[in-house]
Design a protein around this motif. Structure first.
Motif, PDB file in Angstrom:
ATOM      1  N   HIS A  39      69.101 -73.354  13.295  1.00  0.00           N
ATOM      2  CA  HIS A  39      67.673 -73.082  13.321  1.00  0.00           C
ATOM      3  C   HIS A  39      66.927 -74.412  13.216  1.00  0.00           C
ATOM      4  CE1 HIS A  39      68.833 -68.902  12.698  1.00  0.00           C
ATOM      5  NE2 HIS A  39      69.677 -69.380  11.789  1.00  0.00           N
ATOM      6  N   LEU A  40      66.120 -74.698  14.227  1.00  0.00           N
ATOM      7  CA  LEU A  40      65.483 -76.003  14.304  1.00  0.00           C
ATOM      8  C   LEU A  40      64.287 -75.949  15.243  1.00  0.00           C
ATOM      9  CD1 LEU A  40      67.837 -78.206  16.559  1.00  0.00           C
ATOM     10  CD2 LEU A  40      67.772 -75.747  16.561  1.00  0.00           C
ATOM     11  N   PRO A  41      63.254 -76.779  14.978  1.00  0.00           N
ATOM     12  CA  PRO A  41      62.121 -76.827  15.900  1.00  0.00           C
ATOM     13  C   PRO A  41      62.520 -77.565  17.172  1.00  0.00           C
ATOM     14  CG  PRO A  41      61.832 -78.423  14.148  1.00  0.00           C
ATOM     15  CD  PRO A  41      63.052 -77.638  13.800  1.00  0.00           C
ATOM     16  N   MET A  42      62.028 -77.075  18.305  1.00  0.00           N
ATOM     17  CA  MET A  42      62.305 -77.712  19.593  1.00  0.00           C
ATOM     18  C   MET A  42      60.979 -77.940  20.301  1.00  0.00           C
ATOM     19  SD  MET A  42      65.774 -75.694  20.877  1.00  0.00           S
ATOM     20  CE  MET A  42      66.450 -77.142  21.717  1.00  0.00           C
ATOM     21  N   ALA A  53      65.261 -81.719  20.482  1.00  0.00           N
ATOM     22  CA  ALA A  53      65.345 -81.411  19.058  1.00  0.00           C
ATOM     23  C   ALA A  53      66.256 -82.443  18.396  1.00  0.00           C
ATOM     24  CB  ALA A  53      65.885 -79.998  18.850  1.00  0.00           C
ATOM     25  N   HIS A  54      66.497 -82.267  17.093  1.00  0.00           N
ATOM     26  CA  HIS A  54      67.419 -83.151  16.387  1.00  0.00           C
ATOM     27  C   HIS A  54      68.070 -82.406  15.236  1.00  0.00           C
ATOM     28  CE1 HIS A  54      63.771 -83.495  13.925  1.00  0.00           C
ATOM     29  NE2 HIS A  54      64.583 -83.795  12.909  1.00  0.00           N
ATOM     30  N   LEU A  55      69.220 -82.913  14.825  1.00  0.00           N
ATOM     31  CA  LEU A  55      69.951 -82.370  13.682  1.00  0.00           C
ATOM     32  C   LEU A  55      70.460 -83.511  12.820  1.00  0.00           C
ATOM     33  CD1 LEU A  55      72.135 -79.558  15.327  1.00  0.00           C
ATOM     34  CD2 LEU A  55      70.237 -79.215  13.733  1.00  0.00           C
ATOM     35  N   GLY A 158      70.145 -86.582  18.435  1.00  0.00           N
ATOM     36  CA  GLY A 158      69.236 -85.787  19.239  1.00  0.00           C
ATOM     37  C   GLY A 158      69.933 -84.706  20.044  1.00  0.00           C
ATOM     38  N   LEU A 159      69.162 -83.679  20.394  1.00  0.00           N
ATOM     39  CA  LEU A 159      69.627 -82.591  21.250  1.00  0.00           C
ATOM     40  C   LEU A 159      68.688 -82.489  22.440  1.00  0.00           C
ATOM     41  CD1 LEU A 159      70.236 -79.792  18.584  1.00  0.00           C
ATOM     42  CD2 LEU A 159      71.938 -81.311  19.569  1.00  0.00           C
TER      43      LEU A 159
END
Length: 207
Positions: A39-42, A53-55, A158-159
């Protein structure tokens, strides 16, 4: 995703606008160990063909998946429970049941992992600028010391989701009579919370 014709949304600009307003995504990937979800902001990139996005490096998704793996990003927009008691027909004949109205966008694509400091810096600036927009005193990445930011960049990757398909579902009472839509919108506005009001506004657009 099941998409009855009444609820199907295909307009790319509408889908991208929903993502911009509700950027928190559930990113689903199939790994050697099975399905995983994060779950992450994109954020939509400049030419609107990718999601960025990034993790944290503590999240080993980049080791679980090969670069270019197919992934699905799910964005949830406004949603609200609709009581059967709100429909005029409930008083007339009782043949009504409750339901749930919602907005959802599915984005399929090829997932790439980015480790370059310049890419990560540009992404974080774009993300924070978007999220801080309109605030009285918007925070900027440049507000933090450069050496501190550099250390933070080393702790993440990064994604980049290369968009191949987009699908939207706006289940917003389109299959109901105008009298039902008006009654539902009125009740939602009476509920008073921001999400209910947002759902009411979307319903009334269809009138």
């Amino acid at each position: 995703m099941y998409q009855p014709p009444a609820f199907k949304e295909t307009r790319r600009d509408v889908l991208l606008e929903a993502i911009a307003k509700h950027p928190l995504a559930t990113l689903v990937c199939n790994t050697a160990d099975g399905i995983t979800a994060n779950h992450l902001p994109m954020v939509v990139d400049g030419d609107k063909t990718q999601l960025h996005a990034h993790l944290s490096r503590g999240n080993d998704l980049y080791q679980q998946c090969e670069d270019g793996v197919e992934a699905l990003a799910i964005f949830q927009g406004p949603a609200a429970y609709i009581s059967a008691d709100w429909y005029p027909g409930k008083q007339e004949h009782g043949k009504e049941v409750p339901t749930y109205n919602y907005v959802v966008v599915h984005v399929r694509g090829k997932l790439h992992f980015r480790h370059e400091a310049s890419w990560k810096l540009h992404h974080l600036k774009s993300l924070t600028d978007m999220m801080e927009y309109g605030r009285a005193t918007p925070w900027s990445l440049s507000d933090a010391p450069a050496d501190y930011v550099a250390r933070q960049l080393k702790g993440l990757y990064g994604l980049e989701l290369e968009i191949t398909e987009m699908a939207g579902k706006w289940k917003m009472s389109q299959n109901r009579k105008d009298a039902d839509k008006l009654a539902v919108a009125e009740k939602l506005n009476q509920e008073g919370d921001a999400t209910a009001v947002d759902v009411a506004a979307i319903i009334k657009k269809d009138l």
